[in-house]
Design an enzyme around this catalytic site. Structure first.
Site, PDB file in Angstrom:
ATOM      1  N   ASP A 243      15.425  -7.367 -37.803  1.00 35.63           N
ATOM      2  CA  ASP A 243      14.201  -7.499 -38.585  1.00 35.63           C
ATOM      3  C   ASP A 243      13.461  -6.180 -38.717  1.00 35.63           C
ATOM      4  O   ASP A 243      12.560  -6.047 -39.549  1.00 35.63           O
ATOM      5  CB  ASP A 243      13.297  -8.549 -37.938  1.00 35.63           C
ATOM      6  N   LYS A 254      16.082 -11.443 -33.449  1.00 34.47           N
ATOM      7  CA  LYS A 254      15.772 -12.754 -32.896  1.00 34.47           C
ATOM      8  C   LYS A 254      15.843 -12.771 -31.374  1.00 34.47           C
ATOM      9  O   LYS A 254      16.742 -12.152 -30.791  1.00 34.47           O
ATOM     10  CB  LYS A 254      16.758 -13.786 -33.477  1.00 34.47           C
TER      11      LYS A 254
END
Ligand SMILES: CSC[C@H]1O[C@H](OP(=O)(O)O)[C@H](O)[C@@H]1O
Length: 347
Positions: A243, A254
């Protein structure tokens, strides 16, 4: 990618051209439900509530959300308010800010009456670019998988992945899955260990769904199984998405990714991070400065699945719960970064 036997992308303009169609990923794999977003608040809700998710996909959806906002109010205040509203939907994936800033830069110098069409045009470019970037990631990652196969030509290449960094998290191909899809399509025997990825189970629900639809052999495992599999020599490489990658190469991904990287390091298993340039954040020096999204504790204390009466949610515990949605993998644990520019030992 292939969905129900047809070539499919995860987002597309609506038939009238002023909305966007997305898959409601909360209902997958049990129901393939397309929803049409008609305005910026609708796009914000879809991102916040994870109807659509995944760093690049969040950026693309927000870009179209800004275009829809300018259809309604193309003035300076309308642009600023929509940019702020969409930016605050989720704090961690840098693609969100990148995409919103890119659309704003394209339209802010224009007279208000020209802004909406320009925003739709830039959002289309970001959408198409994402597919091209992920395809290029796949081509560079394919070479890694070919090299792994050459070392063990008598058996499939075993890849472990965490969460969903697949075509559902992007416009097409995915990031971590792009090399997997290209290797499978090139006839290289490949098998994927799919981390279920508690608490929202993006792996068991979404990555497994993608791989089933594409015919890629895979096995769903608990998040806690990866270390043993690596210790047993059953993992040739770990490939994950991200991300945000910071200036020093730290990887935000994650929750649970860091633990896989530690196990990979301890067992001499290559740990690869796949990302397009839109996920790189040179403005943030290290992973310690990345905002980690804390999501609703109910995602931990409850679990959803297909029951006799349809999709049901059951409670696991009455106790309090914490739910950090991401963690940080230090650059020292990353073997290489698979990007559209090539496989890089540093970003
Ligand atoms: C290709 S980026 C996918 C990335 O996004 C996921 O987060 P979420 O499902 O919360 O949007 C996860 O971190 C994936 O690695």
């Amino acid at each position: 990618m292939i969905l129900e036997g047809r070539q499919t992308r995860s987002i597309a303009r609506s038939d009238d051209g002023r909305g966007v169609r997305i898959l409601d990923q909360r209902k997958l794999p049990w129901e393939v439900c397309w929803v049409t977003l008609r305005d910026a608040p609708g796009a914000a809700t879809a991102i916040c509530e994870m109807w659509t998710r995944g760093a690049p996909m969040i950026g693309v959806t927000a870009a179209y959300g800004l275009a829809m906002a300018l259809d309604a109010d193309p003035g300076d205040a309308g642009l600023a308010n929509a940019h702020a509203m969409l930016l605050e939907t989720r704090p961690t994936a840098i693609n969100l800010r990148w995409a919103l800033d890119s659309v704003r830069a394209a339209v802010a110098p224009l007279p208000p009456e020209a802004r909406a069409d320009a925003a739709w045009g830039r959002a289309d470019e970001i959408c198409d670019e994402d597919s091209d970037l992920c395809r290029a990631i796949g081509e560079h990652g394919l070479a890694l998988i070919q090299a792994l196969h050459a070392r063990h030509p008598d058996r499939p290449v075993n890849i472990l992945t965490h969460c969903n960094a697949g075509w559902l998290a992007t416009v097409d191909y995915g990031t971590a899955t792009a090399p997997i899809y290209l290797a499978h399509d090139a006839g290289i025997p490949i098998h994927v260990w799919v981390d279920e990825t508690r608490p929202r189970n993006q792996g068991a629900l979404l990555t497994a769904f993608e791989l089933r639809n594409h015919g890629v052999p895979h096995t769903v495992v608990t998040d806690n199984a990866g270390g043993l599999l690596m210790m047993q020599g059953k993992v040739d490489a770990v490939i994950v998405g991200t991300d945000r990658v910071t200036a020093n190469g730290d990887v935000c991904n994650k929750i649970g990714t860091y633990l896989k990287a530690l196990a990979a390091h301890d067992n001499g298993v290559p740990f690869y991070v796949a990302l397009p340039h839109t996920t790189f954040d040179p403005a943030t020096a290290t992973g310690a400065e990345v905002p980690i999204e804390e999501r609703d504790a109910a995602e931990v204390t409850c679990v959803s699945g297909m029951g006799k009466a349809g999709i049901e949610t059951v409670r696991l515990t009455e106790s309090p719960a914490a739910n950090p949605a991401f963690d940080i993998t230090p650059a020292r644990l990353v073997t290489a970064y698979i990007t559209e520019r090539g496989v890089l030992d540093r970003v």
